[in-house]
Structures are given as C-alpha cells and as structure tokens.
Motif scaffolding. Sequence first.
Motif, PDB file in Angstrom:
ATOM      1  N   LEU A 299       8.134   2.443 -27.713  1.00 51.38           N
ATOM      2  CA  LEU A 299       7.991   1.265 -26.863  1.00 51.38           C
ATOM      3  C   LEU A 299       8.129   1.595 -25.385  1.00 51.38           C
ATOM      4  CD1 LEU A 299       9.946  -1.388 -28.958  1.00 51.38           C
ATOM      5  CD2 LEU A 299       7.485  -1.049 -28.778  1.00 51.38           C
ATOM      6  N   ASN A 300       8.943   2.579 -25.058  1.00 51.80           N
ATOM      7  CA  ASN A 300       9.113   2.982 -23.665  1.00 51.80           C
ATOM      8  C   ASN A 300       7.799   3.553 -23.117  1.00 51.80           C
ATOM      9  OD1 ASN A 300      10.618   3.252 -21.304  1.00 51.80           O
ATOM     10  ND2 ASN A 300      11.179   5.363 -21.780  1.00 51.80           N
ATOM     11  N   GLN A 301       7.132   4.386 -23.901  1.00 52.49           N
ATOM     12  CA  GLN A 301       5.852   4.948 -23.478  1.00 52.49           C
ATOM     13  C   GLN A 301       4.785   3.862 -23.376  1.00 52.49           C
ATOM     14  OE1 GLN A 301       4.991   8.044 -26.304  1.00 52.49           O
ATOM     15  NE2 GLN A 301       6.235   9.578 -25.218  1.00 52.49           N
ATOM     16  N   ALA A 302       4.792   2.913 -24.293  1.00 52.22           N
ATOM     17  CA  ALA A 302       3.814   1.819 -24.259  1.00 52.22           C
ATOM     18  C   ALA A 302       4.031   0.965 -23.015  1.00 52.22           C
ATOM     19  CB  ALA A 302       3.934   0.971 -25.514  1.00 52.22           C
ATOM     20  N   ARG A 303       5.274   0.699 -22.667  1.00 51.19           N
ATOM     21  CA  ARG A 303       5.587  -0.099 -21.475  1.00 51.19           C
ATOM     22  C   ARG A 303       5.119   0.622 -20.214  1.00 51.19           C
ATOM     23  NH1 ARG A 303       9.552   0.542 -18.049  1.00 51.19           N
ATOM     24  NH2 ARG A 303      10.691   1.907 -19.445  1.00 51.19           N
ATOM     25  N   LYS A 304       5.382   1.922 -20.137  1.00 47.61           N
ATOM     26  CA  LYS A 304       4.965   2.697 -18.966  1.00 47.61           C
ATOM     27  C   LYS A 304       3.440   2.777 -18.870  1.00 47.61           C
ATOM     28  CE  LYS A 304       9.059   5.556 -18.416  1.00 47.61           C
ATOM     29  NZ  LYS A 304       9.596   6.923 -18.361  1.00 47.61           N
ATOM     30  N   ALA A 305       2.768   2.932 -20.003  1.00 44.16           N
ATOM     31  CA  ALA A 305       1.303   2.993 -20.002  1.00 44.16           C
ATOM     32  C   ALA A 305       0.716   1.670 -19.518  1.00 44.16           C
ATOM     33  CB  ALA A 305       0.787   3.329 -21.396  1.00 44.16           C
ATOM     34  N   ARG A 306       1.302   0.557 -19.947  1.00 43.95           N
ATOM     35  CA  ARG A 306       0.833  -0.757 -19.516  1.00 43.95           C
ATOM     36  C   ARG A 306       1.063  -0.938 -18.016  1.00 43.95           C
ATOM     37  NH1 ARG A 306       4.307  -4.871 -20.869  1.00 43.95           N
ATOM     38  NH2 ARG A 306       4.453  -3.998 -22.948  1.00 43.95           N
ATOM     39  N   ALA A 307       2.201  -0.479 -17.518  1.00 47.30           N
ATOM     40  CA  ALA A 307       2.501  -0.581 -16.082  1.00 47.30           C
ATOM     41  C   ALA A 307       1.515   0.255 -15.264  1.00 47.30           C
ATOM     42  CB  ALA A 307       3.927  -0.137 -15.811  1.00 47.30           C
ATOM     43  N   LYS A 308       1.170   1.447 -15.747  1.00 46.61           N
ATOM     44  CA  LYS A 308       0.196   2.290 -15.047  1.00 46.61           C
ATOM     45  C   LYS A 308      -1.178   1.632 -15.021  1.00 46.61           C
ATOM     46  CE  LYS A 308       2.139   6.898 -15.692  1.00 46.61           C
ATOM     47  NZ  LYS A 308       1.928   8.248 -16.237  1.00 46.61           N
ATOM     48  N   ALA A 309      -1.569   1.026 -16.121  1.00 44.10           N
ATOM     49  CA  ALA A 309      -2.871   0.357 -16.179  1.00 44.10           C
ATOM     50  C   ALA A 309      -2.902  -0.819 -15.212  1.00 44.10           C
ATOM     51  CB  ALA A 309      -3.156  -0.108 -17.600  1.00 44.10           C
ATOM     52  N   ASP A 310      -1.809  -1.573 -15.143  1.00 45.43           N
ATOM     53  CA  ASP A 310      -1.732  -2.698 -14.205  1.00 45.43           C
ATOM     54  C   ASP A 310      -1.805  -2.208 -12.759  1.00 45.43           C
ATOM     55  OD1 ASP A 310      -1.517  -4.426 -16.338  1.00 45.43           O
ATOM     56  OD2 ASP A 310       0.667  -4.648 -16.175  1.00 45.43           O
ATOM     57  N   ALA A 311      -1.138  -1.092 -12.480  1.00 52.88           N
ATOM     58  CA  ALA A 311      -1.153  -0.532 -11.130  1.00 52.88           C
ATOM     59  C   ALA A 311      -2.560  -0.058 -10.761  1.00 52.88           C
ATOM     60  CB  ALA A 311      -0.161   0.622 -11.028  1.00 52.88           C
ATOM     61  N   ARG A 312      -3.272   0.517 -11.727  1.00 57.00           N
ATOM     62  CA  ARG A 312      -4.645   0.962 -11.458  1.00 57.00           C
ATOM     63  C   ARG A 312      -5.550  -0.213 -11.139  1.00 57.00           C
ATOM     64  NH1 ARG A 312      -4.546   3.726 -16.318  1.00 57.00           N
ATOM     65  NH2 ARG A 312      -3.374   5.651 -16.060  1.00 57.00           N
ATOM     66  N   THR A 313      -5.426  -1.304 -11.888  1.00 54.81           N
ATOM     67  CA  THR A 313      -6.278  -2.463 -11.618  1.00 54.81           C
ATOM     68  C   THR A 313      -5.938  -3.083 -10.265  1.00 54.81           C
ATOM     69  OG1 THR A 313      -4.799  -3.929 -12.865  1.00 54.81           O
ATOM     70  CG2 THR A 313      -6.674  -2.994 -14.048  1.00 54.81           C
ATOM     71  N   ALA A 314      -4.657  -3.111  -9.910  1.00 58.03           N
ATOM     72  CA  ALA A 314      -4.266  -3.637  -8.603  1.00 58.03           C
ATOM     73  C   ALA A 314      -4.812  -2.743  -7.495  1.00 58.03           C
ATOM     74  CB  ALA A 314      -2.743  -3.730  -8.511  1.00 58.03           C
ATOM     75  N   ALA A 315      -4.819  -1.434  -7.699  1.00 58.70           N
ATOM     76  CA  ALA A 315      -5.338  -0.508  -6.702  1.00 58.70           C
ATOM     77  C   ALA A 315      -6.835  -0.709  -6.505  1.00 58.70           C
ATOM     78  CB  ALA A 315      -5.044   0.930  -7.115  1.00 58.70           C
ATOM     79  N   VAL A 316      -7.550  -0.936  -7.579  1.00 56.09           N
ATOM     80  CA  VAL A 316      -8.991  -1.183  -7.475  1.00 56.09           C
ATOM     81  C   VAL A 316      -9.248  -2.461  -6.685  1.00 56.09           C
ATOM     82  CG1 VAL A 316     -11.052  -1.791  -8.808  1.00 56.09           C
ATOM     83  CG2 VAL A 316      -9.605   0.095  -9.552  1.00 56.09           C
ATOM     84  N   GLU A 317      -8.487  -3.503  -6.967  1.00 57.30           N
ATOM     85  CA  GLU A 317      -8.651  -4.761  -6.240  1.00 57.30           C
ATOM     86  C   GLU A 317      -8.336  -4.585  -4.758  1.00 57.30           C
ATOM     87  OE1 GLU A 317      -6.142  -7.480  -8.310  1.00 57.30           O
ATOM     88  OE2 GLU A 317      -7.466  -7.586 -10.056  1.00 57.30           O
ATOM     89  N   ASN A 318      -7.307  -3.813  -4.438  1.00 59.42           N
ATOM     90  CA  ASN A 318      -6.954  -3.570  -3.039  1.00 59.42           C
ATOM     91  C   ASN A 318      -8.022  -2.754  -2.327  1.00 59.42           C
ATOM     92  OD1 ASN A 318      -4.588  -5.012  -3.055  1.00 59.42           O
ATOM     93  ND2 ASN A 318      -3.347  -3.246  -3.628  1.00 59.42           N
ATOM     94  N   ARG A 319      -8.604  -1.783  -3.025  1.00 63.16           N
ATOM     95  CA  ARG A 319      -9.665  -0.986  -2.404  1.00 63.16           C
ATOM     96  C   ARG A 319     -10.867  -1.858  -2.082  1.00 63.16           C
ATOM     97  NH1 ARG A 319      -7.892   3.217  -5.889  1.00 63.16           N
ATOM     98  NH2 ARG A 319      -9.345   2.582  -7.520  1.00 63.16           N
ATOM     99  N   VAL A 320     -11.175  -2.795  -2.944  1.00 63.98           N
ATOM    100  CA  VAL A 320     -12.289  -3.697  -2.688  1.00 63.98           C
ATOM    101  C   VAL A 320     -11.958  -4.604  -1.504  1.00 63.98           C
ATOM    102  CG1 VAL A 320     -13.592  -5.642  -3.620  1.00 63.98           C
ATOM    103  CG2 VAL A 320     -13.166  -3.646  -5.043  1.00 63.98           C
ATOM    104  N   ALA A 321     -10.751  -5.111  -1.448  1.00 66.04           N
ATOM    105  CA  ALA A 321     -10.371  -6.040  -0.393  1.00 66.04           C
ATOM    106  C   ALA A 321     -10.186  -5.348   0.954  1.00 66.04           C
ATOM    107  CB  ALA A 321      -9.077  -6.756  -0.789  1.00 66.04           C
TER     108      ALA A 321
END
Length: 58
Positions: free
Chosen positions: A7-29
């Motif tokens: 579960l710890n690895q799953a939580r970290k993987a989900r956090a990384k995926a969320d950070a990647r999507t936020a980074a993509v949105e920021n790059r566009v903006a």
Amino acid sequence: MGEIINLNQARKARAKADARTAAVENRVAHGRTKAERTKADKEKARAERLLDGSKLED
C-alpha cells in the motif's frame, strides 16, 4: 485470490502520477520560455512606438 500489493508503494505511485498531471497542466498554463516572453515584449513595445509615431498632433 487477489494480488498482494504494498500500500505504501501504491500511495507513492498515485502521488507521482498526480504530480505529473499537475506539472503538465502548469507547463500548458505557464509554458512560455524567457526568450518567447522577451520577444513578445519587444514586439509589443515596437508596435506601441509605431502607433505613437503615427499619431497626429492637435
């Protein structure tokens, strides 16, 4: 039987995926480079000078 997951690895993987999507949105903006911003500022200043030089005096 289901697959056993860490579960710890799953939580970290989900956090990384969320950070990647936020980074993509920021790059566009906010994705203009400094060179692009400088070029746009210079073009705007040139257009203003051209317009001011074309004004007729009262």
